[in-house]
Structure formats: C-alpha cells, structure tokens
Design an enzyme around this catalytic site. Structure first.
Site, PDB file in Angstrom:
ATOM      1  N   GLN A  82       0.866  -1.173   0.000  1.00 14.19           N
ATOM      2  CA  GLN A  82       0.000   0.000   0.000  1.00 14.19           C
ATOM      3  C   GLN A  82       0.910   1.231   0.000  1.00 14.19           C
ATOM      4  O   GLN A  82       1.972   1.238   0.619  1.00 14.19           O
ATOM      5  CB  GLN A  82      -0.914   0.041   1.235  1.00 14.19           C
ATOM      6  N   SER A  83       0.502   2.301  -0.683  1.00 17.81           N
ATOM      7  CA  SER A  83       1.408   3.430  -0.911  1.00 17.81           C
ATOM      8  C   SER A  83       1.696   4.227   0.350  1.00 17.81           C
ATOM      9  O   SER A  83       2.798   4.734   0.527  1.00 17.81           O
ATOM     10  CB  SER A  83       0.828   4.363  -1.985  1.00 17.81           C
ATOM     11  N   THR A  84       0.732   4.361   1.244  1.00 19.83           N
ATOM     12  CA  THR A  84       0.911   5.181   2.449  1.00 19.83           C
ATOM     13  C   THR A  84       0.359   4.434   3.660  1.00 19.83           C
ATOM     14  O   THR A  84      -0.454   3.505   3.529  1.00 19.83           O
ATOM     15  CB  THR A  84       0.198   6.537   2.314  1.00 19.83           C
TER      16      THR A  84
ATOM     17  N   GLN B 277      -3.392   4.692   3.853  1.00 22.95           N
ATOM     18  CA  GLN B 277      -4.120   3.680   3.101  1.00 22.95           C
ATOM     19  C   GLN B 277      -4.158   2.355   3.848  1.00 22.95           C
ATOM     20  O   GLN B 277      -5.173   1.647   3.827  1.00 22.95           O
ATOM     21  CB  GLN B 277      -3.467   3.496   1.725  1.00 22.95           C
TER      22      GLN B 277
END
Length: 702
Positions: A41-43, A46
């Site tokens: 997941q990017s962050t 998220q």
C-alpha cells in the site's frame, strides 16, 4: 515449452466475479518453485483506512493454493506496506522479491495489478527481464503472463507505462488544484505555533496571550542580541509553546524548551511577517556512491517561491523586519565565510586579515586575559617573512581612536551628504523599475484587448495573439519581480535625526561600562567593513589599513605598545642619573636625590632602596667601593707590613692607625708614606710582632 496443466477457471471469493485466472500457462517447473504474493500500500493512511484492498492482496495466497501450489510453498512479502512504489528506495520487500527471482526460487508472482510491483517503468522493466530469464510467471486480476511470450511481455510493458502515466496524471491534477488554491491564498496548510484558523478559514493570531507573548519575545530578543543562540539563552528556564501535527497529539498545544533549531525555524518562517507562501521547499533526488537513490527536501531561495502574498494576515513583525532578520542570520553563518561579532574583548576579531599573505587572522587569548591577532599561515608553517602576530591592544586602540575621530562635524557632514546621494540613487533606481512595470502592464493590457477583439473562429490569428499576450504577461511578471528585488535589495537608511543622536552619544556609549565587547564590535562593524595588518619591517611599529563601508580607505601607523614587562621599566632619565652617580654615591643618597628631582619608578611609585638596587642589578651599575682614594683595608695593610691582621686591628683600636667605618661596616685605613714609615719604625722597635714576609719597600703602591 514446459508441461502445462489444464484446469477450470477459479474465481476468488474476495475478488470481483469477473476476476478469473487462466491456468494453462502454469507448468510443473512453476509449481515446483515458490509462489510469492507481493502486498503493498502506498501510504500508512491507506493501510489504516483502506483495509479492504489489503485484505484482497492477502487473499491471493489462497488463489495460489487453488492454482496448484502447496500451501507451504506460498510466501507473502508485505514489508512494503505503507511505502510508495515510485522508486525502490527503502522498499526492502521489493528488493527481497528481486533477489528471489534472480536465484530462480520463484515460480510466480501474485498481485492485484501490475502497478503494485512498481510505479516506475525502469524498475518494472528490470523485474520483467529477470522474470523472463528465470521463467517466472506474473499473475494479477487480468490473467497469467508468461514473460517468455512476446505478446505477454508487450502487454505488461504497456500496462507498466500506463501505470506510470496514471501516477503522473493524478499527481498533476492534485498539484494543479493545490497551486490554484495557493495562488489565491486559500490553500489551508498547517500553521506554525502562534496562529490559528477561524471558522471561515482565515488566519489569525492565537488568542492565547501566553503563546502570542512567547512568539513576540523571540523576535524582540533576536533584535536585541542579533544571535539565535542568545535568544535560547534568554529563554532559559522559560517554557515555550509547540503545536503538534498528526499523531495522538495532533492539533494540541504542547509546552517544552526552546532550542536553537526552533528559533531558526521561527525567524525564517515568513508566516510570522504576515505573508502567505507556497512552494518554499522542493524535493531533490540524488544518487549516492553506492548506487542508492536519496530523496531530500531543499529550501528554495525567495525568488523561486511559487506563491508569495504579503499582508495576507496579521503578523508579529513587518516584512522589512523579516528581511532584516534574514540578513542578520546570513551574517551569522560562519560555515559560509561570515565572521559575526562574538565573545571576547578583541574588537577586530573576524574582520582583520594579513596584508602579507592575504589570509585571515585568527584571535588567540592568553591565560592572563590578553589577546593577539595571529596570521593563519603561521599555524600552517607557510608564513611569509612579514607575517606576524600582534597584540589586540596594539590594533584595537588605534582603530577605536580613528573610529571616534571619524565622527567629527566635518566627517558627519560628509556622511550625511553621502547618505543623501545614496537615497537619491535608490529613488532613481526604484523609479526606473516602476516605469518598467508600468510599460509592461500597458503592453500586457493592450495584448489582452487585441486577443479578445479577434474572432474566435480565426484560429491562426487567435493563436498568434494568445502567444503574444502570454509573452507580455511574462515580461510584466519579470518587471514586477525586478521592482520587488530593487525595493528589498537594501534596508532603509536611518533618519537624519537618528544619526545625529547616535553620533552625539557614541563616544560616551562606547566608553560606558555597561557596553559589552560584543556591542562594541557591532558598532564598529556598522562603519568599518574590514581591516588589514599591512607589512612593516620595523617590529616596533604597526600599520593597519581600514576599509570603510562607504568604500573609502585609511592607513594608520603607530608605535606598538610595550609588553607588560618592558612597559614597567624605569624611565630613562632616572636610569641615567643612577648610572652617573651610582659608582660614587650610596643607595641612600641616590634615593634622596631621585625623589627630590621628582623621578618615579616604572610603576609610578617613589624610589626606595629596593628600587635603586633593582636598577643597579638590571643595568649593571656598580656600587661605590668601601675605600676612598688614599685608603686601604686591614688585610692590605697587614700584607704591606708583613705582620698579622690582629696587630693591625690592635693598632687601630689603640689609636696608632687612623681608620673609619665605610660601606658594609668595613674598616678603611688612611694610608700615606708618613703613616707607613711610622708603622715600620714601630715594628722594628717591637720584639714580639710576627713578621709574615719581607717588608714592602716604602713609597710603592698605596
């Protein structure tokens, strides 16, 4: 081609109904190796909020089992949760995946979509090439990809390019919206401590009086001291506010100690000057020697800020004061070559250089509190014959005299005339910039009217007029920036009345006990740019060159003050008197004559026996002998008469020999030929005198 198995499509219970995998490309060579499920997941936001996406990625492990892999051969790599796929920097999970692929341990890589592996086409292309060489399958929601098949490889390359383009487009839309809102001053960003947003989004000063007073005191202390470290010292024992952003303390006001970094953050933040700024920082990526990519945040110069709106909200200080503080901070950065005023009594510390080799001179303090300016070349063993070390007192005294002498009425009149000339020059320069802005605005308005007057259907004409309008707008922007730079190029000159008041009080202020050495240095540097210790062959003299901020130069030559030892020497007239009378005059008589003549010692005291004896010792002046001309000692008389000294003492006691007590209570016998003859007659008549040797004939040495 490897052996393939044919199975019916299997649908993931957590994936959409249309998401099926075709398993005809999966062979025994793939099933014999591990199946890797890559989860990302990017962050962290998220990960925390989009839990469904994370659950779908973990569910891919069941899909691998359904496609024929043993459960113990299915591996999940989730070390990159919360990491962006823009690059491989910091993505340990992706690196581990690449390592396993290179070793031929992976039969298939599972992911919801190909963009989960990498958003960079370069990173994805390298992974795809390694997968082709090791016969590793890629499986996502759209199907199974065999990288040995050209069509699959082409399709994955296109999907990777589209994924990177998608990221670029999304970022462009988001950044464009942010820049548009920031250009209007409406983009809400976290405010520094001391400010709050009201219900309408406006920025206002924190109503908490303790918070506002603490922020205001930082600027007051910096104005008084000129140093961020001294501001920290002024807040010793006093708490300072801090507003937390994010985390469990997000939005809450915290209290702690004020440190140097926080002082610089406050002084450098234009928000406290009532300005709205966007784009102060930029992200920079660099490649390290080991090949890794490092991303960092860089502070941009003011002329590169994307948005700067002055007087956007109430400020703790004016914009001019903010620029003045920036100039002070720049003057305090020693790592960039600045030499700010620091502790120590040496007034010229940091602004004096060697005129022989051109290097700066350092300041060295001795244990007794005295100081010296020393050329750096002497420490490096590269000194020229005229590089030297000179006491701080030798330079500071003559520079101070010249500084105060420069503030006489004639010099002040010249300074006022120069200030008027500088003011006129600035006014002319500013007027020229204003006229340039006015002309550029007229041209831009004219181009705009021509653009709106054209027919929209005539695209050839409209495109030309639009390009011309944009060119004129760019010229207007440049002219406005030049005008702003002209206004901010130098701080405003002080008023004439303020200068006259300062000049009248400066000598008294300079000599006041309450004026610290740092304050004297700051006063000195307001007029003097730098100094140079010029070469001088006479070691007893010193030459100093002064360069004033006006551009004028001066050269001063003076005698070097004597060191503490020689400076306390007895004045020459007193030494010459002692030298002339010393061999024939006793110390008591010398003390009387020196004090009667008004002579003083090197320490400005009256002469005494000890002082006279010290002068005799230093200058090797003999003391008067105990015997006057025509006198001899007891021992000499005994030798001349060839008798014992006891007999001579007896004759003196009995009054047969004339004698007196001289210096040191020594006996001095008056000796004449008649006295010597009478003594020899007495010896001849005596029958018991002990004759030591033959008598000395009469008439020889007395």
């Amino acid at each position: 081609m490897s052996l393939t198995t044919t199975t019916s499509p299997i649908t993931s219970p957590t994936a959409p109904a249309s998401a099926t995998w075709v398993s005809t490309k999966i062979g025994h060579s793939h099933l014999d190796r591990a199946a890797v499920v890559y989860v990302r997941q990017s962050t962290l936001a998220q990960v925390r909020e989009h839990t469904e996406s994370t659950a779908r990625q973990y569910a891919l492990a069941e899909q691998a089992v359904a496609l024929g892999w043993d459960r113990h051969d299915v591996q999940v790599i989730d070390a990159d949760l919360g990491m962006s796929g823009r690059s491989t920097e910091g993505r340990d999970g992706f690196r581990s995946l690449v390592s396993k692929v290179c070793l031929g341990e992976v039969g298939a890589i599972f992911g919801l979509e190909i963009s989960r592996l990498a958003r960079s086409s370069a990173d994805l292309s390298r992974l795809l090439e390694l997968a082709r060489l090791t016969d590793t399958l890629l499986i996502d929601g759209d199907g199974v990809y065999d990288l040995t098949d050209f069509n699959d490889r082409l399709l994955l390359g296109l999907k990777g390019t589209m994924s990177e383009a998608e990221l670029h487009l999304l970022a462009g839309r988001l950044q464009g919206a942010k820049r548009a809102a920031a250009a209007r001053g409406e983009l809400r960003t976290p405010l520094p401590v001391g400010y709050l947003h009201d219900d309408q989004g406006a920025t206002l000063i924190d109503p908490d009086e303790e918070v506002a007073a603490a922020i205001a005191d930082v600027f007051t202390a910096f104005t008084a001291t000129g140093s961020a470290y001294r501001v920290v010292a002024a807040f010793a024992g006093r708490r300072f506010p801090l507003r937390a952003y994010g985390g469990v303390w997000g939005g809450q006001l915290r209290w702690g100690r004020l440190n140097h970094a926080r002082v610089l953050g406050i002084l450098n933040n234009p928000c406290y000057a009532g300005a709205y700024v966007f784009g102060r920082y930029a992200s920079r990526r660099s490649v390290r020697p080991d090949g890794s990519i490092h991303s960092g945040i860089t502070l941009l110069p003011m002329d590169q800020w994307q948005v700067l709106i002055r007087d956007h909200h109430p400020g703790y200080l004016s914009w001019e004061d903010y620029l003045g503080n920036q100039a002070k901070i720049a003057a305090n950065r020693t790592h960039s070559g600045a030499r700010p005023a620091r502790e120590g009594h040496a007034l010229c510390q940091g602004i004096i250089g060697c005129g022989s080799c051109g290097r700066p001179m350092s300041t060295r303090y001795h244990r007794d509190g005295t100081g010296a300016y020393e050329c750096h070349a002497r420490k490096d063993q590269q000194a020229t014959p005229t590089c030297r070390s000179v006491s701080t007192r030798a330079v500071d005294e003559i520079v101070t005299e010249r500084l105060l002498a420069a503030l006489n009425p004639d010099e002040v009149a010249l300074a006022f005339a120069a200030a008027d000339e500088v003011t006129d020059r600035r006014a002319r320069t500013g007027r020229a910039a204003e006229l340039a802005v006015e002309r550029a605005r007229y041209d831009a308005d004219r181009a705009e009217r021509a653009f709106h007057a054209a027919e929209p259907e005539n695209r050839l004409v409209v495109r030309t007029l639009e390009a011309r309008w944009e060119t004129m707008l760019a010229t207007l922007t440049e002219a406005q920036a030049a005008l702003e730079a002209t206004r901010n190029a130098a701080p405003p000159l002080p008023a004439r009345a303020d200068l006259q008041a300062l000049i009248g009080d400066l000598p008294r202020l300079w000599r006041a006990e309450t004026t610290s050495a740092r304050d004297r240095k700051r006063l000195l540097r307001t007029l003097i740019a730098d100094l140079t210790l010029l070469p001088e062959t006479d070691r007893a003299r010193v030459r100093v060159g002064i360069r004033w901020h006006t551009g004028a130069t001066d050269e001063i030559t003076a005698d070097r003050p004597l060191p503490p030892g020689p400076a306390a020497r007895t004045p020459s007239p007193a030494v010459e008197l002692i030298r002339a009378l010393g061999p024939t005059t006793s110390n008591d008589d010398l003390v009387t004559r020196l004090n009667a003549a008004g002579h003083r010692t090197g320490k400005d005291r009256r002469f005494d026996i000890d002082a006279v004896q010290w002068v005799r010792h230093v200058h090797k002046i003999p003391t008067p002998g105990p015997l006057a001309p025509g006198e001899i000692s007891v021992a000499e008389a005994a030798d001349r008469l060839a008798i014992s000294a006891d007999a001579v003492y007896y004759w003196i006691t009995a009054g047969h020999l004339p004698a007196r007590r001289g210096t040191g209570n020594r006996l001095a016998i008056t000796w004449t030929p008649d006295i010597e003859a009478s003594c020899r007659v007495r010896i001849t008549r005596s029958g018991h005198l002990n004759r030591k040797s033959q008598p000395v004939p009469a008439g020889e040495a007395v």
